[in-house]
Design an enzyme around this catalytic site. Structure first.
Site, mmCIF file in Angstrom:
data_model
loop_
_atom_site.group_PDB
_atom_site.id
_atom_site.type_symbol
_atom_site.label_atom_id
_atom_site.label_comp_id
_atom_site.label_asym_id
_atom_site.label_seq_id
_atom_site.Cartn_x
_atom_site.Cartn_y
_atom_site.Cartn_z
ATOM 1 C CB VAL A 223 -43.586 5.121 85.799
ATOM 2 C CG1 VAL A 223 -42.845 5.390 84.485
ATOM 3 C CG2 VAL A 223 -44.966 5.770 85.761
ATOM 4 N N GLY A 224 -41.610 2.956 87.106
ATOM 5 C CA GLY A 224 -40.299 2.305 87.123
ATOM 6 C C GLY A 224 -40.397 0.820 86.877
ATOM 7 N N GLY A 225 -41.375 0.177 87.524
ATOM 8 C CA GLY A 225 -41.586 -1.249 87.300
ATOM 9 C C GLY A 225 -41.974 -1.542 85.872
ATOM 10 C CB ALA B 129 -31.761 1.586 70.280
ATOM 11 C CE LYS C 188 -49.624 15.281 83.554
ATOM 12 N NZ LYS C 188 -50.823 14.429 83.687
ATOM 13 C CG LEU D 75 -38.479 -1.285 90.544
ATOM 14 C CD1 LEU D 75 -37.835 -0.975 89.206
ATOM 15 C CD2 LEU D 75 -37.745 -2.435 91.222
ATOM 16 N NE ARG E 225 -37.187 7.981 99.026
ATOM 17 C CZ ARG E 225 -37.710 8.734 98.082
ATOM 18 N NH1 ARG E 225 -38.759 8.296 97.407
ATOM 19 N NH2 ARG E 225 -37.213 9.914 97.797
ATOM 20 C CD GLU F 155 -51.337 9.589 94.133
ATOM 21 O OE1 GLU F 155 -51.212 8.991 95.237
ATOM 22 O OE2 GLU F 155 -50.828 9.181 93.070
#
Length: 433
Positions: A14-16, A33, A202, A11, A45, A187
């Site tokens: 990207v998860g959020g 869909a 990629k 989360l 975590r 980072e």
């Protein structure tokens, strides 16, 4: 309408974004869909106070999602290699479909994952792993299905593109890198971004989907941008070029090229105009010609856009009883060719060379003679008397397209000349013809 139930692992950014967009656009997504898509479990975590999970079960153990019988689709957004691999293979073994944004996972372990998924009869999708919100994998696998793709080239790391954009203003690499870190673009350990590893992940995926070859990340050539100087970037501009950090894959007789490195591109080309943290991918097909895909290559909701597009595709597949699923790499398994990735010395491009030479008669003739002996034709030479310093002058040469091995041999001989100081600077160039 049948409901498709999603479990999100991770989360973070990207998860959020994925959780929020799924909730905010639930009705729209269901309409596309053909069924409701609902998040039924989350594991991460680190708890996020800014996201309201409501009554959705939450845990810190990602395997809780994999083992939950109510989860149809596992969305892997934790990143990294081994833990993500274990998670995805466990999900597949449990008969669950997988959506991932993890380019490192697919580039390194994709062959194993796709084989396991095929045996289990489940989907594994990875659009968000390449170029963030730009739907380039869908374009390659589906939109260009009629084409023999001959080459592709992309700005596929926003951090590197931001740094090179700022270096055009005369700013040194280290200064701009620090700024990129302060802004959250890079980072704390920027190695993957600035040394080309992220882009190679990629590129490996795009090349496999373009050419129908196995994933071969370990054979990709990577060269970063940390040794570039504002001087060479400025003089490339004077020659009509802009320096971009590109991933390039190209069909050649006997194999394919798979390489990431700084590249001179013509200022007049669209890809030269892509600045800042944006991404762009050029794809050349025999039927359609050149197409370009441009947009944000990272970010919470931009990447979530691609994650959810994959979830929608999986939901449609579930409703169709597994029929009509697009092959993992866009080719039927029996059509995959194990083409050789050519060693770098056999790749071909044009070259920008900067030679620090003594300012005396006959030096240029010696340089030209060495290049000629190795079959290297000169397109242009730049030499400025105003740049003479301590009796030395930079000589800048742009060559025609040749094999890398020819240039390697010529550079070795040039650096051995008494009249040449220091190492020859070499930057490859592409005209996209």
């Amino acid at each position: 309408m049948k409901e498709v139930r999603v479990g999100i692992c991770g989360l973070g950014t990207v998860g959020g974004g994925t959780f929020n967009v799924l909730a905010r656009n639930a009705g729209l997504i269901a309409g596309r869909a053909g069924c409701a898509i609902r998040t039924v479990r989350v594991a991460t975590r680190t708890w996020r106070d800014d996201i309201d999970l409501g009554d959705i079960p939450f845990s810190t153990d990602i395997m809780d999602v994999v083992n939950d019988p109510d989860v149809d689709v596992v969305v892997e957004l934790i990143g990294g290699y081994e833990t993500a691999r274990e998670l995805v293979l466990a999900a597949i073994a449990n008969g669950k479909h997988v959506v991932t944004a993890n380019k490192a996972l697919i580039a390194v372990h994709g062959n194993e994952i796709f084989e396991a998924a095929a045996e289990a009869g489940v989907a594994v999708t990875y659009e968000a792993g390449v170029a963030g919100g730009i739907p380039v994998i869908k374009a390659i696998r589906e939109g260009m299905a009629a084409n023999r793709i001959d080459w592709l080239a992309g700005i596929i790391n926003g951090t590197g593109n931001y740094i090179l954009t700022e270096m055009r203003k005369g700013r040194p690499f280290n200064e701009v890198l620090q700024e990129a870190q302060d802004l959250g673009y890079a980072e704390a350990d920027p190695t993957f971004d600035v040394e080309g590893v992220d882009a190679a992940h990629k590129l490996t995926i795009m090349a496999s989907a373009s050419f129908g070859v196995p994933l071969q990340f370990d054979r990709a050539y990577t060269e970063g941008i940390s040794r570039l100087t504002p001087y060479d970037i400025a003089h490339a501009e004077l020659l009509g070029y802009r320096v971009k950090h590109l991933g390039i894959a190209r069909r050649r007789e006997g194999g394919i090229e798979l390489r990431v490195h700084p590249t001179l591109v013509p200022q007049s080309h669209l890809i030269a105009q892509v600045d800042g943290v944006l991404n762009a991918v050029l794809v050349d097909g025999d039927a359609v010609g050149q197409t370009m895909y441009y947009g944000p290559g990272a970010g919470d909701e931009a990447t979530a856009s691609a994650v959810i597009a994959d979830i929608v595709d999986v939901a449609r597949t579930i409703q169709a009883g597994g029929q009509g699923r697009v092959p993992y790499l866009g080719f039927a398994p029996e059509a995959i060719e194990d083409l050789e990735v050519l060693p770098m010395e056999y790749t071909q491009s044009a070259y920008y060379l900067r030679i620090q030479a003594l300012d005396r008669p006959g030096v240029l003739a010696k340089v030209a003679s060495i290049l000629s002996e190795h079959g290297i034709n000169i397109e242009s030479i730049m030499q400025k008397e105003s740049e003479v310093h301590d009796g030395r002058i930079p000589v800048i040469i742009l060559t025609h397209t040749v094999q890398e091995r020819q240039v390697n041999q010529a550079i070795e001989e040039l650096e051995a000349l008494d009249e040449v100081d220091d190492q020859v600077v070499r930057i490859r160039a592409e005209n996209f013809n």
